[in-house]
Design a protein around this motif. Structure first.
Motif, PDB file in Angstrom:
ATOM      1  N   GLU A 146       7.414   9.195   0.345  1.00  0.00           N
ATOM      2  CA  GLU A 146       6.499   8.228  -0.230  1.00  0.00           C
ATOM      3  C   GLU A 146       6.805   6.903   0.466  1.00  0.00           C
ATOM      4  OE1 GLU A 146       5.529   8.145  -4.514  1.00  0.00           O
ATOM      5  OE2 GLU A 146       6.215   6.074  -4.395  1.00  0.00           O
ATOM      6  N   VAL A 147       5.820   6.334   1.109  1.00  0.00           N
ATOM      7  CA  VAL A 147       6.007   5.139   1.918  1.00  0.00           C
ATOM      8  C   VAL A 147       5.142   4.015   1.350  1.00  0.00           C
ATOM      9  CG1 VAL A 147       5.818   4.161   4.240  1.00  0.00           C
ATOM     10  CG2 VAL A 147       6.443   6.561   3.950  1.00  0.00           C
ATOM     11  N   GLU A 148       5.743   2.843   1.176  1.00  0.00           N
ATOM     12  CA  GLU A 148       5.000   1.657   0.774  1.00  0.00           C
ATOM     13  C   GLU A 148       5.019   0.709   1.962  1.00  0.00           C
ATOM     14  OE1 GLU A 148       7.102   1.884  -3.505  1.00  0.00           O
ATOM     15  OE2 GLU A 148       6.156  -0.035  -3.054  1.00  0.00           O
ATOM     16  N   VAL A 149       3.859   0.255   2.379  1.00  0.00           N
ATOM     17  CA  VAL A 149       3.749  -0.607   3.551  1.00  0.00           C
ATOM     18  C   VAL A 149       3.262  -1.972   3.102  1.00  0.00           C
ATOM     19  CG1 VAL A 149       2.660  -0.908   5.802  1.00  0.00           C
ATOM     20  CG2 VAL A 149       3.222   1.389   4.983  1.00  0.00           C
ATOM     21  N   GLY A 150       4.001  -3.021   3.510  1.00  0.00           N
ATOM     22  CA  GLY A 150       3.615  -4.392   3.191  1.00  0.00           C
ATOM     23  C   GLY A 150       2.504  -4.874   4.101  1.00  0.00           C
ATOM     24  N   ASP A 151       2.220  -6.154   4.039  1.00  0.00           N
ATOM     25  CA  ASP A 151       1.169  -6.783   4.831  1.00  0.00           C
ATOM     26  C   ASP A 151       1.526  -6.712   6.310  1.00  0.00           C
ATOM     27  OD1 ASP A 151      -0.242 -10.168   4.874  1.00  0.00           O
ATOM     28  OD2 ASP A 151      -0.808  -8.350   5.949  1.00  0.00           O
ATOM     29  N   MET A 152       0.791  -5.893   7.073  1.00  0.00           N
ATOM     30  CA  MET A 152       1.094  -5.711   8.489  1.00  0.00           C
ATOM     31  C   MET A 152       0.564  -6.847   9.362  1.00  0.00           C
ATOM     32  SD  MET A 152       0.602  -1.567   8.791  1.00  0.00           S
ATOM     33  CE  MET A 152       0.711  -1.558  10.555  1.00  0.00           C
ATOM     34  N   SER A 153      -0.116  -7.813   8.749  1.00  0.00           N
ATOM     35  CA  SER A 153      -0.617  -8.936   9.541  1.00  0.00           C
ATOM     36  C   SER A 153       0.479  -9.959   9.809  1.00  0.00           C
ATOM     37  CB  SER A 153      -1.807  -9.604   8.836  1.00  0.00           C
ATOM     38  OG  SER A 153      -1.385 -10.202   7.619  1.00  0.00           O
ATOM     39  N   ILE A 154       1.608  -9.855   9.100  1.00  0.00           N
ATOM     40  CA  ILE A 154       2.747 -10.737   9.366  1.00  0.00           C
ATOM     41  C   ILE A 154       3.865  -9.897   9.960  1.00  0.00           C
ATOM     42  CG2 ILE A 154       2.179 -12.414   7.565  1.00  0.00           C
ATOM     43  CD1 ILE A 154       4.260 -11.056   5.787  1.00  0.00           C
ATOM     44  N   SER A 155       4.695 -10.525  10.761  1.00  0.00           N
ATOM     45  CA  SER A 155       5.762  -9.796  11.414  1.00  0.00           C
ATOM     46  C   SER A 155       7.075 -10.534  11.250  1.00  0.00           C
ATOM     47  CB  SER A 155       5.435  -9.638  12.894  1.00  0.00           C
ATOM     48  OG  SER A 155       6.413  -8.851  13.518  1.00  0.00           O
ATOM     49  N   LYS A 176       0.858  -1.179   0.000  1.00  0.00           N
ATOM     50  CA  LYS A 176       0.000   0.000   0.000  1.00  0.00           C
ATOM     51  C   LYS A 176       0.899   1.236   0.000  1.00  0.00           C
ATOM     52  CE  LYS A 176      -3.489   2.292   2.781  1.00  0.00           C
ATOM     53  NZ  LYS A 176      -4.262   2.226   4.011  1.00  0.00           N
ATOM     54  N   LYS A 177       0.663   2.154  -0.940  1.00  0.00           N
ATOM     55  CA  LYS A 177       1.462   3.381  -1.028  1.00  0.00           C
ATOM     56  C   LYS A 177       0.733   4.511  -0.314  1.00  0.00           C
ATOM     57  CE  LYS A 177       3.956   2.612  -5.296  1.00  0.00           C
ATOM     58  NZ  LYS A 177       4.334   3.172  -6.596  1.00  0.00           N
ATOM     59  N   ILE A 178       1.500   5.226   0.525  1.00  0.00           N
ATOM     60  CA  ILE A 178       0.950   6.404   1.190  1.00  0.00           C
ATOM     61  C   ILE A 178       1.999   7.507   1.146  1.00  0.00           C
ATOM     62  CG2 ILE A 178      -0.608   5.128   2.714  1.00  0.00           C
ATOM     63  CD1 ILE A 178       1.429   5.458   4.957  1.00  0.00           C
ATOM     64  N   LYS A 179       1.548   8.743   1.245  1.00  0.00           N
ATOM     65  CA  LYS A 179       2.461   9.878   1.318  1.00  0.00           C
ATOM     66  C   LYS A 179       2.342  10.476   2.705  1.00  0.00           C
ATOM     67  CE  LYS A 179       2.669  10.927  -3.531  1.00  0.00           C
ATOM     68  NZ  LYS A 179       2.624  11.924  -4.576  1.00  0.00           N
ATOM     69  N   VAL A 180       3.503  10.731   3.327  1.00  0.00           N
ATOM     70  CA  VAL A 180       3.519  11.333   4.656  1.00  0.00           C
ATOM     71  C   VAL A 180       4.447  12.544   4.622  1.00  0.00           C
ATOM     72  CG1 VAL A 180       3.015   9.182   5.874  1.00  0.00           C
ATOM     73  CG2 VAL A 180       5.375   9.829   5.480  1.00  0.00           C
ATOM     74  N   VAL A 201      10.641   3.346   2.211  1.00  0.00           N
ATOM     75  CA  VAL A 201      10.578   4.794   2.371  1.00  0.00           C
ATOM     76  C   VAL A 201      11.530   5.418   1.356  1.00  0.00           C
ATOM     77  CG1 VAL A 201      10.903   6.730   3.948  1.00  0.00           C
ATOM     78  CG2 VAL A 201      10.111   4.533   4.839  1.00  0.00           C
ATOM     79  N   ASN A 202      10.961   6.156   0.383  1.00  0.00           N
ATOM     80  CA  ASN A 202      11.757   6.793  -0.669  1.00  0.00           C
ATOM     81  C   ASN A 202      12.750   5.816  -1.299  1.00  0.00           C
ATOM     82  OD1 ASN A 202      10.356   9.122  -0.304  1.00  0.00           O
ATOM     83  ND2 ASN A 202      12.007  10.255   0.659  1.00  0.00           N
ATOM     84  N   GLY A 203      12.305   4.605  -1.566  1.00  0.00           N
ATOM     85  CA  GLY A 203      13.134   3.613  -2.242  1.00  0.00           C
ATOM     86  C   GLY A 203      14.000   2.767  -1.333  1.00  0.00           C
TER      87      GLY A 203
END
Length: 148
Positions: A14-23, A2-6, A29-31
């Motif tokens: 630009e932040v891309e977040v993977g599946d947060m259900s696994i750890s 999931k891509k989000i901008k903060v 973050v910016n590549g």
């Protein structure tokens, strides 16, 4: 992912977040990729996936400082070794054991992220050993040359 901008301290990321259900899960973050482990609502551990230095990241997602190895510009305390300043592939080794070198003389090239980087001698001296060979993949901090 999931891509989000903060925006942190008035600087956009630009932040891309993977599946947060696994750890741990992956955050880009910016590549620059990071492995993140969450504990409740707070980040417990953050460690870079790649060992290359990263651009500043938003507060909870910050790289863990790299341990002991020093970059080429600042060789080990003894001054007897030259280490890789970043991960990459060794190209064009220009010296051999016994060669006398001067400050700034190119010793080899290191290809990293499709860019050819000159690795230069940080001091005058004699090459005691060449610890790498053409085409060899090296990690950050890996010894490339030893001086005598």
């Amino acid at each position: 992912m999931k891509k989000i901008k903060v925006i942190v301290n008035e600087k956009p990321y630009e932040v891309e977040v993977g599946d947060m259900s696994i750890s741990p899960f992956t955050v880009v973050v910016n590549g620059q990729s990071y492995q993140v482990t969450l504990e409740g609502e707070q980040v417990q551990e953050v460690r870079p996936v790649a060992s290359a230095p990263a651009a500043p990241a938003p507060r909870p997602v910050a790289p863990v400082p790299a341990p002991a190895p020093k970059p080429a510009a600042a060789p080990a305390a003894s001054g007897d070794v030259l280490t890789a300043p970043m991960p990459g592939v060794i190209l064009d080794i220009a010296v051999k054991p016994g060669d006398k070198v001067t400050v700034g003389q190119q010793l080899c090239a290191l290809e990293a992220m499709k860019m050819k980087n000159a690795i230069r001698s940080p001091r005058e001296g004699t090459i005691a050993s060449v610890e790498v060979q053409d085409g060899q993949r090296v990690n950050y901090g890996e010894v490339l040359f030893r001086f005598s």
